[in-house]
Design a protein around this motif. Structure first.
Motif, PDB file in Angstrom:
ATOM      1  N   ASN A   1      70.238  19.028 -14.136  1.00 36.04           N
ATOM      2  CA  ASN A   1      69.655  19.548 -12.895  1.00 36.04           C
ATOM      3  C   ASN A   1      68.137  19.650 -12.924  1.00 36.04           C
ATOM      4  O   ASN A   1      67.532  20.126 -11.954  1.00 36.04           O
ATOM      5  CB  ASN A   1      70.239  20.934 -12.587  1.00 36.04           C
ATOM      6  N   TYR A   2      67.507  19.226 -14.017  1.00 34.72           N
ATOM      7  CA  TYR A   2      66.051  19.343 -14.112  1.00 34.72           C
ATOM      8  C   TYR A   2      65.344  18.631 -12.960  1.00 34.72           C
ATOM      9  O   TYR A   2      64.519  19.215 -12.254  1.00 34.72           O
ATOM     10  CB  TYR A   2      65.548  18.761 -15.437  1.00 34.72           C
ATOM     11  N   GLU A   3      65.660  17.371 -12.783  1.00 39.84           N
ATOM     12  CA  GLU A   3      64.977  16.599 -11.740  1.00 39.84           C
ATOM     13  C   GLU A   3      65.364  17.079 -10.339  1.00 39.84           C
ATOM     14  O   GLU A   3      64.541  17.077  -9.420  1.00 39.84           O
ATOM     15  CB  GLU A   3      65.281  15.116 -11.916  1.00 39.84           C
ATOM     16  N   SER A   4      66.595  17.502 -10.193  1.00 38.18           N
ATOM     17  CA  SER A   4      67.051  18.014  -8.902  1.00 38.18           C
ATOM     18  C   SER A   4      66.314  19.297  -8.539  1.00 38.18           C
ATOM     19  O   SER A   4      65.964  19.517  -7.375  1.00 38.18           O
ATOM     20  CB  SER A   4      68.564  18.264  -8.944  1.00 38.18           C
ATOM     21  N   TRP A   5      66.045  20.145  -9.524  1.00 40.24           N
ATOM     22  CA  TRP A   5      65.324  21.392  -9.279  1.00 40.24           C
ATOM     23  C   TRP A   5      63.913  21.122  -8.745  1.00 40.24           C
ATOM     24  O   TRP A   5      63.405  21.865  -7.902  1.00 40.24           O
ATOM     25  CB  TRP A   5      65.253  22.198 -10.571  1.00 40.24           C
ATOM     26  N   LEU A   6      63.297  20.043  -9.196  1.00 44.13           N
ATOM     27  CA  LEU A   6      61.936  19.713  -8.770  1.00 44.13           C
ATOM     28  C   LEU A   6      61.882  18.820  -7.536  1.00 44.13           C
ATOM     29  O   LEU A   6      60.801  18.504  -7.049  1.00 44.13           O
ATOM     30  CB  LEU A   6      61.193  19.028  -9.928  1.00 44.13           C
ATOM     31  N   ASP A   7      63.032  18.425  -7.036  1.00 41.75           N
ATOM     32  CA  ASP A   7      63.097  17.520  -5.889  1.00 41.75           C
ATOM     33  C   ASP A   7      62.634  18.229  -4.612  1.00 41.75           C
ATOM     34  O   ASP A   7      63.200  19.250  -4.199  1.00 41.75           O
ATOM     35  CB  ASP A   7      64.535  17.036  -5.717  1.00 41.75           C
ATOM     36  N   LYS A   8      61.606  17.694  -3.972  1.00 44.15           N
ATOM     37  CA  LYS A   8      61.055  18.289  -2.755  1.00 44.15           C
ATOM     38  C   LYS A   8      62.065  18.278  -1.596  1.00 44.15           C
ATOM     39  O   LYS A   8      61.951  19.072  -0.651  1.00 44.15           O
ATOM     40  CB  LYS A   8      59.793  17.551  -2.325  1.00 44.15           C
ATOM     41  N   LYS A   9      63.027  17.383  -1.659  1.00 45.71           N
ATOM     42  CA  LYS A   9      64.023  17.315  -0.597  1.00 45.71           C
ATOM     43  C   LYS A   9      64.982  18.499  -0.660  1.00 45.71           C
ATOM     44  O   LYS A   9      65.690  18.795   0.313  1.00 45.71           O
ATOM     45  CB  LYS A   9      64.802  15.998  -0.688  1.00 45.71           C
TER      46      LYS A   9
END
Length: 235
Positions: free
Chosen positions: A175-183
């Motif tokens: 979930n690291y990249e998902s947490w930083l996803d602006k969307k």
């Protein structure tokens, strides 16, 4: 609250953080307290970046650091983060990850407290969920990057070491990249990542009481070295 943690450079070699390119000459910081500096991972644009930031979130409208320190904003409760003015904008648009080796908590009576390092069983680094705010001093016009660690209810392990039964929101690597996803910019989509990390994946062990000293602050790998002796008096 989460107010002490270790952040060595080992996270830059971990596969779970391979999505971000580490900066050169990252230094080990084994004893970070609130109002001190740490590295955070963020995605302000298309690329992931690493920035040095102060462990105490300063909202953009604050007139001075002195005024900011009047309020405890180095932690943000996941249960109220969307309602509190200081955190409303950052949680929606300015989220970060704080790489971490271990967090430190203390247990025992006043004057006889024992600090513990709490980390992953495999000693791998992990990512705490955070929010950031770049504050600009209205007088000097200098800017300062700041951050807060988001907390949630403690798991069974942390409940043994934290008086208020709290712990950081520890993100699963997937979930690291998902947490930083602006969307991901709604309360519902963000809140679903506020999970209580499984206690069976973590360990706790006693470390040097020098970690509690303010006069001679313990530094280096000794902060994470286990100390074994009779703990009956503090348990």
């Amino acid at each position: 609250m989460c107010n002490k943690f270790a952040q060595s450079a080992i996270w830059t070699k971990s596969k779970t953080f391979s999505f971000v390119k580490p900066a050169d000459m990252i230094k080990d910081r084994y004893h970070i307290s609130h109002a001190e500096g740490a590295l955070i991972i963020l995605k302000p644009g298309l690329d992931y970046t690493i920035e040095d930031a102060m462990f105490w979130l300063v909202p953009s409208g604050v007139r001075s650091l002195e005024a900011a320190f009047e309020f405890v904003t180095f932690n943000a409760k996941s249960e109220t983060i969307f309602e509190l003015k200081s955190f409303q904008e950052p949680i929606l648009h300015s989220r970060c990850i704080i790489p971490c080796d271990a967090i430190f908590e203390s247990k025992g009576a006043k004057g006889n407290r024992q600090p513990y390092a709490i980390r992953m069983k495999d000693h791998e680094p992990f990512g705490m969920a955070g929010i950031y705010s770049r504050w600009k001093d209205p007088k000097t016009k200098e800017s300062l990057q700041t951050f807060a660690v988001i907390t949630t209810k403690a798991n069974d392990l942390l409940s043994l070491y934290h008086a208020k039964k709290r712990m950081p929101v520890i993100l699963s690597p997937e979930n690291y990249e998902s947490w930083l996803d602006k969307k991901r910019n709604t309360k519902e989509s963000i809140s679903e990542l506020f999970q209580i990390y499984p206690s069976e994946k973590m360990i706790a062990y006693p470390v040097s009481r020098e970690l509690l000293s303010f006069k001679n602050k313990l530094q280096g790998e000794r902060c994470l070295e286990p100390i074994f002796y009779n703990l009956e008096s503090i348990l």
